[in-house]
Write a protein that holds these residues in place. Sequence first.
Motif, PDB file in Angstrom:
ATOM      1  N   ALA A   1       0.821  -1.230  -0.031  1.00  0.00           N
ATOM      2  CA  ALA A   1       0.090   0.194   0.025  1.00  0.00           C
ATOM      3  C   ALA A   1       0.814   1.072   0.013  1.00  0.00           C
ATOM      4  O   ALA A   1       0.447   2.141  -0.779  1.00  0.00           O
ATOM      5  CB  ALA A   1      -0.977   0.141   1.285  1.00  0.00           C
ATOM      6  N   GLU A   2       2.047   1.292   0.552  1.00  0.00           N
ATOM      7  CA  GLU A   2       2.778   2.325   0.695  1.00  0.00           C
ATOM      8  C   GLU A   2       3.385   2.721  -0.499  1.00  0.00           C
ATOM      9  O   GLU A   2       3.512   3.635  -1.003  1.00  0.00           O
ATOM     10  CB  GLU A   2       3.957   2.260   1.927  1.00  0.00           C
ATOM     11  CG  GLU A   2       3.236   2.384   3.162  1.00  0.00           C
ATOM     12  CD  GLU A   2       4.486   2.073   4.425  1.00  0.00           C
ATOM     13  OE1 GLU A   2       5.713   1.904   4.028  1.00  0.00           O
ATOM     14  OE2 GLU A   2       3.976   2.177   5.597  1.00  0.00           O
ATOM     15  N   ARG A   3       3.851   1.607  -1.185  1.00  0.00           N
ATOM     16  CA  ARG A   3       4.524   1.565  -2.542  1.00  0.00           C
ATOM     17  C   ARG A   3       3.617   2.222  -3.495  1.00  0.00           C
ATOM     18  O   ARG A   3       3.753   3.190  -4.205  1.00  0.00           O
ATOM     19  CB  ARG A   3       4.886   0.004  -2.906  1.00  0.00           C
ATOM     20  CG  ARG A   3       5.823   0.148  -4.327  1.00  0.00           C
ATOM     21  CD  ARG A   3       6.138  -1.250  -4.698  1.00  0.00           C
ATOM     22  NE  ARG A   3       4.914  -1.695  -5.171  1.00  0.00           N
ATOM     23  CZ  ARG A   3       4.326  -1.689  -5.974  1.00  0.00           C
ATOM     24  NH1 ARG A   3       4.725  -1.038  -7.059  1.00  0.00           N
ATOM     25  NH2 ARG A   3       3.245  -2.526  -6.594  1.00  0.00           N
ATOM     26  N   LEU A   4       2.374   1.707  -3.487  1.00  0.00           N
ATOM     27  CA  LEU A   4       1.352   2.139  -4.335  1.00  0.00           C
ATOM     28  C   LEU A   4       0.921   3.563  -4.377  1.00  0.00           C
ATOM     29  O   LEU A   4       0.758   4.304  -5.113  1.00  0.00           O
ATOM     30  CB  LEU A   4      -0.010   1.254  -4.601  1.00  0.00           C
ATOM     31  CG  LEU A   4       0.042  -0.137  -5.080  1.00  0.00           C
ATOM     32  CD1 LEU A   4      -1.168  -0.759  -4.550  1.00  0.00           C
ATOM     33  CD2 LEU A   4       0.441  -0.149  -6.640  1.00  0.00           C
ATOM     34  N   SER A   5       0.974   3.995  -3.146  1.00  0.00           N
ATOM     35  CA  SER A   5       0.510   5.562  -2.553  1.00  0.00           C
ATOM     36  C   SER A   5       1.927   6.259  -3.119  1.00  0.00           C
ATOM     37  O   SER A   5       1.651   7.467  -3.661  1.00  0.00           O
ATOM     38  CB  SER A   5       0.281   5.633  -1.164  1.00  0.00           C
ATOM     39  OG  SER A   5       1.351   5.449  -0.456  1.00  0.00           O
ATOM     40  N   GLN A   6       3.147   5.865  -2.951  1.00  0.00           N
ATOM     41  CA  GLN A   6       4.011   6.804  -3.402  1.00  0.00           C
ATOM     42  C   GLN A   6       4.272   6.612  -5.058  1.00  0.00           C
ATOM     43  O   GLN A   6       4.674   7.774  -5.513  1.00  0.00           O
ATOM     44  CB  GLN A   6       5.529   6.083  -2.855  1.00  0.00           C
ATOM     45  CG  GLN A   6       5.476   6.431  -1.352  1.00  0.00           C
ATOM     46  CD  GLN A   6       6.799   5.681  -0.754  1.00  0.00           C
ATOM     47  OE1 GLN A   6       7.521   4.928  -1.551  1.00  0.00           O
ATOM     48  NE2 GLN A   6       7.142   5.815   0.411  1.00  0.00           N
ATOM     49  N   ALA A   7       3.883   5.761  -5.596  1.00  0.00           N
ATOM     50  CA  ALA A   7       3.765   5.708  -6.924  1.00  0.00           C
ATOM     51  C   ALA A   7       2.643   6.649  -7.712  1.00  0.00           C
ATOM     52  O   ALA A   7       2.910   6.941  -8.618  1.00  0.00           O
ATOM     53  CB  ALA A   7       3.604   4.244  -7.652  1.00  0.00           C
ATOM     54  N   ALA A   8       1.604   6.714  -6.886  1.00  0.00           N
ATOM     55  CA  ALA A   8       0.511   7.598  -7.286  1.00  0.00           C
ATOM     56  C   ALA A   8       0.836   8.910  -7.253  1.00  0.00           C
ATOM     57  O   ALA A   8       0.294   9.754  -7.996  1.00  0.00           O
ATOM     58  CB  ALA A   8      -0.614   7.164  -6.680  1.00  0.00           C
ATOM     59  N   ALA A   9       1.752   9.268  -6.135  1.00  0.00           N
ATOM     60  CA  ALA A   9       2.021  10.809  -5.954  1.00  0.00           C
ATOM     61  C   ALA A   9       2.839  11.577  -6.785  1.00  0.00           C
ATOM     62  O   ALA A   9       3.506  10.975  -7.873  1.00  0.00           O
ATOM     63  CB  ALA A   9       2.693  10.725  -4.515  1.00  0.00           C
TER      64      ALA A   9
END
Length: 113
Positions: A105-113
């Motif tokens: 989830a952290e990886r995906l939220s950083q990729a979306a940012a």
Amino acid sequence: MTDEPRRFFAPWRMIEFEGVFRIEDAAALPLAYAFYSEDTAQQAVGSYMSREEARRVALNIAALPDLRTALQDKDGAGKLRAEIAALRAQLAEAEQEREAWRTEAERLSQAAA
């Protein structure tokens, strides 16, 4: 500092002093105190037990190692320990899975940012 729990060697015994029962292990390490007063006024206020109440509490505390041994010797204790070990393994697995999801989830939220 070690992670191992401290050992309190059986048998535990109760020793009476003036106004207190001390519970200690076989190595004379004090484990607990049960204070009492013969003064009914102090008992009424609730700050002290009677001598008999304190004696019963102290005796029950001193009997804990014997109770633990009896419970471990009881039929089914091995099965219960196995069930506890299995539940602990399931919990550890669930915690690892939760941590993997959190990382994703952290990886995906950083990729979306």
